[in-house]
Scaffold this motif. Sequence first.
Motif, mmCIF file in Angstrom:
data_model
loop_
_atom_site.group_PDB
_atom_site.id
_atom_site.type_symbol
_atom_site.label_atom_id
_atom_site.label_comp_id
_atom_site.label_asym_id
_atom_site.label_seq_id
_atom_site.Cartn_x
_atom_site.Cartn_y
_atom_site.Cartn_z
ATOM 1 N N PHE A 198 -3.021 -0.871 2.267
ATOM 2 C CA PHE A 198 -2.989 -2.325 2.227
ATOM 3 C C PHE A 198 -2.009 -2.792 1.150
ATOM 4 O O PHE A 198 -1.908 -2.177 0.078
ATOM 5 C CB PHE A 198 -4.363 -2.895 1.877
ATOM 6 C CG PHE A 198 -5.423 -2.703 2.915
ATOM 7 C CD1 PHE A 198 -5.686 -3.698 3.845
ATOM 8 C CD2 PHE A 198 -6.192 -1.542 2.948
ATOM 9 C CE1 PHE A 198 -6.688 -3.533 4.786
ATOM 10 C CE2 PHE A 198 -7.203 -1.374 3.884
ATOM 11 C CZ PHE A 198 -7.448 -2.382 4.820
ATOM 12 N N ALA A 199 -1.353 -3.905 1.411
ATOM 13 C CA ALA A 199 -0.551 -4.589 0.402
ATOM 14 C C ALA A 199 -1.249 -5.897 0.068
ATOM 15 O O ALA A 199 -1.378 -6.784 0.927
ATOM 16 C CB ALA A 199 0.850 -4.851 0.917
ATOM 17 N N ILE A 200 -1.731 -6.048 -1.176
ATOM 18 C CA ILE A 200 -2.471 -7.225 -1.618
ATOM 19 C C ILE A 200 -1.563 -8.038 -2.544
ATOM 20 O O ILE A 200 -1.121 -7.556 -3.582
ATOM 21 C CB ILE A 200 -3.755 -6.834 -2.369
ATOM 22 C CG1 ILE A 200 -4.605 -5.856 -1.544
ATOM 23 C CG2 ILE A 200 -4.541 -8.070 -2.755
ATOM 24 C CD1 ILE A 200 -5.076 -6.409 -0.238
ATOM 25 N N VAL A 221 2.581 -6.925 -6.213
ATOM 26 C CA VAL A 221 1.734 -6.497 -5.105
ATOM 27 C C VAL A 221 0.897 -5.298 -5.538
ATOM 28 O O VAL A 221 1.410 -4.387 -6.211
ATOM 29 C CB VAL A 221 2.575 -6.139 -3.860
ATOM 30 C CG1 VAL A 221 1.666 -5.689 -2.719
ATOM 31 C CG2 VAL A 221 3.437 -7.318 -3.422
ATOM 32 N N MET A 222 -0.379 -5.296 -5.153
ATOM 33 C CA MET A 222 -1.230 -4.129 -5.375
ATOM 34 C C MET A 222 -1.382 -3.396 -4.050
ATOM 35 O O MET A 222 -1.763 -3.991 -3.036
ATOM 36 C CB MET A 222 -2.603 -4.536 -5.908
ATOM 37 C CG MET A 222 -3.543 -3.353 -6.158
ATOM 38 S SD MET A 222 -4.995 -3.779 -7.160
ATOM 39 C CE MET A 222 -5.811 -4.967 -6.092
ATOM 40 N N TYR A 223 -1.075 -2.118 -4.068
ATOM 41 C CA TYR A 223 -1.141 -1.288 -2.872
ATOM 42 C C TYR A 223 -2.407 -0.444 -2.947
ATOM 43 O O TYR A 223 -2.575 0.373 -3.861
ATOM 44 C CB TYR A 223 0.107 -0.421 -2.761
ATOM 45 C CG TYR A 223 1.357 -1.263 -2.626
ATOM 46 C CD1 TYR A 223 1.768 -1.747 -1.386
ATOM 47 C CD2 TYR A 223 2.111 -1.616 -3.749
ATOM 48 C CE1 TYR A 223 2.904 -2.539 -1.256
ATOM 49 C CE2 TYR A 223 3.244 -2.411 -3.627
ATOM 50 C CZ TYR A 223 3.636 -2.875 -2.384
ATOM 51 O OH TYR A 223 4.755 -3.659 -2.254
ATOM 52 N N VAL A 224 -3.289 -0.656 -1.970
ATOM 53 C CA VAL A 224 -4.608 -0.039 -1.967
ATOM 54 C C VAL A 224 -4.675 0.954 -0.826
ATOM 55 O O VAL A 224 -4.530 0.578 0.345
ATOM 56 C CB VAL A 224 -5.716 -1.098 -1.822
ATOM 57 C CG1 VAL A 224 -7.092 -0.430 -1.792
ATOM 58 C CG2 VAL A 224 -5.628 -2.116 -2.950
ATOM 59 N N ARG A 225 -4.910 2.211 -1.173
ATOM 60 C CA ARG A 225 -5.032 3.255 -0.167
ATOM 61 C C ARG A 225 -6.517 3.455 0.151
ATOM 62 O O ARG A 225 -7.310 3.806 -0.728
ATOM 63 C CB ARG A 225 -4.437 4.556 -0.715
ATOM 64 C CG ARG A 225 -3.966 5.525 0.373
ATOM 65 C CD ARG A 225 -4.870 6.582 0.735
ATOM 66 N NE ARG A 225 -4.376 7.420 1.807
ATOM 67 C CZ ARG A 225 -3.498 8.428 1.684
ATOM 68 N NH1 ARG A 225 -2.960 8.700 0.529
ATOM 69 N NH2 ARG A 225 -3.183 9.145 2.748
ATOM 70 N N SER A 226 -6.899 3.215 1.392
ATOM 71 C CA SER A 226 -8.275 3.407 1.825
ATOM 72 C C SER A 226 -8.376 4.727 2.580
ATOM 73 O O SER A 226 -7.419 5.504 2.645
ATOM 74 C CB SER A 226 -8.717 2.241 2.713
ATOM 75 O OG SER A 226 -8.047 2.305 3.964
#
Length: 577
Positions: free
Chosen positions: A571-573, A561-566
Amino acid sequence: MPFRIVRRICSLAAIFSIAITAIVAQQPPAFPTSPLNYGAFTMRLAPDGGFSLTAQGWPPFNGTWKADGQQLTVTTTGGPPPCSSPGRYGFKIDGSHVSLAVIADDCIPRRMILHASTWRPEGEAAPRSERRLVWSGPARAPALPEPAPAKGSWPSFRGPNATGIADGSDLPERWDAKTKDNVLWRSAIPGLAHSSPVIWGDRIFLTTAISGRDNATFKPGLYGDGDASDDMSAHKWMLYAVDKRTGAIAWERVAATGQPRNKRHIKSTYASASPATDGRIVVAWFGSQGVFAFDVNGKPLWQLDLGRVDMGAYDIPSYEWGPASSPIIWNGLVILQVDTQADSFLLALDAATGKTVWKTERDEIPSWGTPTVIRTTAGDELVTNASNFIRGYDPRTGKELWRLGGSSKITAPTPVAADDLIVVASGRGPERPIFAIRPGSHGDLTLQKDQTSNAAVVWSKTGRGSYMPTPLAYEGILYVLGNNGVFDAYDLKTGAEIYRQRLEPVGSGFSASPVAADGRIYLPSEDGEIIVIAAGREFNKIAVNSMGELIMATPAISDGVMYVRSASSLFAIGKSR
């Protein structure tokens, strides 16, 4: 002459003398005629009314000056436009020192330099307060929880040893934040922060700063404005633990509250440094607010007040930009790179107790890169990126091993290592260097004029370094991403250019650093577009995925999983099963 007339004359003389004294006292002291310095600038106020303001790398400001009461008016013909109209400043003269504060000046670069400035005679250093490190914590170190297995961990900025690589993740190439296709979950995170998530076991840790202003924001984009934010409202500095499987908040802790002790750049936040964890403790550094340690279950352990850390423009000391260098944890030590306007140092703390293990002074100006411990065949080296010198240290003692000059005056990328090379870059002109350094070196490695390599520097380039994003060394290729979307690929061993490509879309540009997994490179833009590129010797864009929110933070990857902080979410992708 009668006595009364004499007495009258004496009385009038005394009154006249007092009046003259009062008039003289009302006159401001004269401006010093010798050159005055502030930061990198030299100002000259000539007795004939001539004015000049100069610094290396800046066009000169030449013109005239005049003083009227407590107001200084300067008119200049040089410097960047628009500088045709005069600038007016209030002034205070204290002996040989001159302090200025803007009244009105439409010339932005001139105002940047002169406002809130104190000018001193050439060669006189600004006074420095003694720095005191104030520790607080329990008398006896508490027992720490046993760490979960390290598999899948992303323990600090850019993951293990700042590589940014997580092969074996099987991440999707495409996803859709609107339809939630391959978006496993999204969690709202309050406040403003450019810090990246870090991961150990089933927990994600991330920081934020919650402003007392409802409309607090930052300004993304490609611009050169060095202004600081005016948000000095009361803040809460927070640490969150998030369940990485569900996105639920496992716990949250308030690390500090109060008014910020330093300003921040209008593009930055008060939580731009990523936390670090070793599976037992989590450490967050909030700049001037201090360093805070919790165990992974949220129990407070210790904190350290470093005092005010002033990090900003190297040439204009009044411009505060705030910190961004992140802590790392290595072999039970929390290591911090603290490069400031006043004093600079490396600091190693016992991770369990917060007590100082070693402190190494540095002759440096502010920097924003995170230190990295490079694991090589020559042994472990602590590498720091900074303006005066890139340096290598023994991480056990803080002893300097080597130094390399030639960096930019502003440095932000983090050192990385691959294939037994250390790569360090910086992107502020005119230098904008990339260096590939051989580990195990000693002494001064600085290249001579017209050299691009020596016994310790395997290869180097100028004019190609990245300003914000940290380079990515992956499968024998070094990828360098510019803020403006220029994406370069070089042979890691030789430095030979493989390709140069401008990414689309560019939009507001790129601040986050590339990460890679399974032959694909993920490039988040500030506008929230994550461009997926195939790794290799030919440029091949696979996809562009929109997150629908601004992205300034570098993603983290863990267990597929790639965790993207906006700007407002996490987000968990991952592939929808």
